[in-house]
Enzyme design. Structure first.
Site, short mmCIF file in Angstrom:
data_model
loop_
_atom_site.label_atom_id
_atom_site.label_comp_id
_atom_site.label_asym_id
_atom_site.label_seq_id
_atom_site.Cartn_x
_atom_site.Cartn_y
_atom_site.Cartn_z
N HIS A 121 22.57 -7.32 -35.68
CA HIS A 121 22.23 -8.06 -36.90
C HIS A 121 23.33 -9.02 -37.36
O HIS A 121 23.09 -9.85 -38.23
CB HIS A 121 21.86 -7.11 -38.04
N HIS A 161 24.94 -13.28 -40.46
CA HIS A 161 24.50 -11.92 -40.78
C HIS A 161 23.00 -11.96 -41.07
O HIS A 161 22.58 -12.35 -42.16
CB HIS A 161 25.27 -11.42 -42.00
#
Length: 152
Positions: free
Chosen positions: A59, A74
């Site tokens: 992620h 992110h």
């Protein structure tokens, strides 16, 4: 004085970092930048350089530009607790990338269906003296859009 352009790592809509409303990002604890609400599932390199870091779930990816500026992408808020199955990265730490190269993809539809926050912070954690981060665009963007300029 050097200037580095940061390109969109996902297609979507760019907003100021405070729009994300996540304390870690909106208070700039990890660095200044912006947030993107993704409209597509591909992840692109925002700079030319190398991949410096990657979390196991996929992620978050850290990039280091050829000039040494760090860029953290992110995908989503609170994604540290997400399962790895949402994210599929095709590159690894140490790989050289050109701005715009596909790094991987994520399951945007399932994240939204599962009511996950997909707002994607793009921050500059580099702590260089006299660094200035300029947001160049707010609104709809694609991978060719210059979203930020770093001046140092």
């Amino acid at each position: 004085m050097k200037k580095i352009k940061i390109y969109a790592p996902v297609d979507g809509v760019v907003r100021k970092l405070s729009y994300g409303k996540d304390a870690i990002f909106s208070k700039k604890i990890l660095g200044d930048g912006c947030v993107i609400i993704p409209t597509d599932n591909k992840i692109y390199a925002p700079v030319t350089g190398k991949i410096g870091a990657m979390v196991d779930t996929g992620h978050a990816v850290g990039f280091i530009s050829e000039d040494g500026v760090e860029v953290l992408v992110h995908i989503g808020m609170d994604t540290v607790n997400y399962e790895k199955d949402y994210f599929h990265l095709e590159k690894k730490v140490g790989d050289y990338v050109q701005a715009g190269d596909v790094i991987g993809h994520f399951d945007l539809k399932t994240l939204i269906y599962d009511e996950r926050n997909v707002k994607t912070p793009v921050v500059i954690p580099t702590k260089k003296d006299k660094i200035k981060i300029n947001l160049l665009k707010e609104g709809p963007i694609d991978l060719e859009t210059e979203i930020m300029e770093i001046v140092f």
